[in-house]
Design an enzyme around this catalytic site. Sequence first.
Site, mmCIF file in Angstrom:
data_model
loop_
_atom_site.group_PDB
_atom_site.id
_atom_site.type_symbol
_atom_site.label_atom_id
_atom_site.label_comp_id
_atom_site.label_asym_id
_atom_site.label_seq_id
_atom_site.Cartn_x
_atom_site.Cartn_y
_atom_site.Cartn_z
ATOM 1 N N GLU A 222 37.427 42.830 32.651
ATOM 2 C CA GLU A 222 37.476 43.800 33.754
ATOM 3 C C GLU A 222 37.733 45.177 33.130
ATOM 4 O OE1 GLU A 222 39.551 44.385 38.163
ATOM 5 O OE2 GLU A 222 40.569 43.186 36.647
ATOM 6 N N HIS A 247 35.242 38.678 36.981
ATOM 7 C CA HIS A 247 34.712 40.019 36.703
ATOM 8 C C HIS A 247 33.723 40.028 35.534
ATOM 9 C CE1 HIS A 247 37.469 41.539 39.672
ATOM 10 N NE2 HIS A 247 38.512 41.094 38.999
#
Length: 376
Positions: A222, A247
Amino acid sequence: MWLTIIRKISHRGGTFQLRFMQYPDAKCKWTLISTLRGIDANFDEWLRSQFTMYHENDIDIYKNKTQIWLVFEKTFSAIKGLVTYRPIFEEYFYEVLRLLFEDNVMYLEFRSTLPEMYELNGSTYKSEDTVRFYDDVIEKFKRTHPKFVGARLIYAPDRDNNNQTFNNIASILLNVKVGHPKILAGFDLVGQEDLGAPLLSYLWEVKRIAKLGIDVYFHAGETNWYQSNSDYNVIDAILLGSKRIGHALGLIKHPVALEMIKERNIAIEVCPISNQMLLYVDDLRNHPASFLIANGFPIVISYDDPSLWNVTGLSYDFYITFMAIAGRTADLRLLKQLSINSILYSSLTGDEKKLALQSWETDWGIFIENIHSVIV
């Protein structure tokens, strides 16, 4: 309910705590909410604004990731004393399940830090008790909503932990696995990756958890940085056997990692609204998931801290994915596959997946018939 200010004299802009108490303790200077309402007619409006990060002009308010993550964590701090009061927590989690059910979500896997719950008299509970409260609410909901398949927990403490804390984490995981085996899906670490310790620093701790027979579902990548520790978390998550990866924004920068994702059939959890709100993807048409969809990589659509963006269901993230991230020729086949993926890449057993898919296929058929009747 009582409120205390942690920083600054005025509640305007200050960091504060909320807590339900019969009598205020002497640790802080507490003020009754009713008193503050009498002082400021707009207090409730201000208080509600502290529970969300949504503003009509977000782009002018949040300038960079460091700032927005500080606000992000401050918002969690504001909410914590409210939702960790055990009776409120149980109502809150039941409402989460209800809202998801109304959004046609029949199965949920959720991450939780297992915060310490408390009662009005000040007594507190252990993390294992929090799992029991989750379990009780899930079973209560299923009794009144028989179509609901269920919900499972991914225990996700903060990624900045030392070895001593990890000993406690491993102990909690073992206790939950023994005491509540049906609700435990796995383990993760959460928090801002760019400033937190990399996954590699927890290599031996994660191996200990794996020896307990517990799966991992890591947040990894992320970040917008390339070849940073947080970027390399994606590679480490793959090597550590993560069943899904949250993510993974930098995944497309690593061709070998992409090959490994496909070979090992690891799904990527895509959370478009969160990615935009936290300033990782400004224009969602440029979201890395566009590449993943175009090249047939397995993804699942998820939402991440939805209440902070004033989101109440998963349909918003599905809508954003379909309208902004997917190609112009995308159609119902994509929505169908994304829905199926949410079952295929869940922690459900083979038999449970089969039953969930049968139920979903029935609902999908009804959905298609309804669309056809409107068109005709």
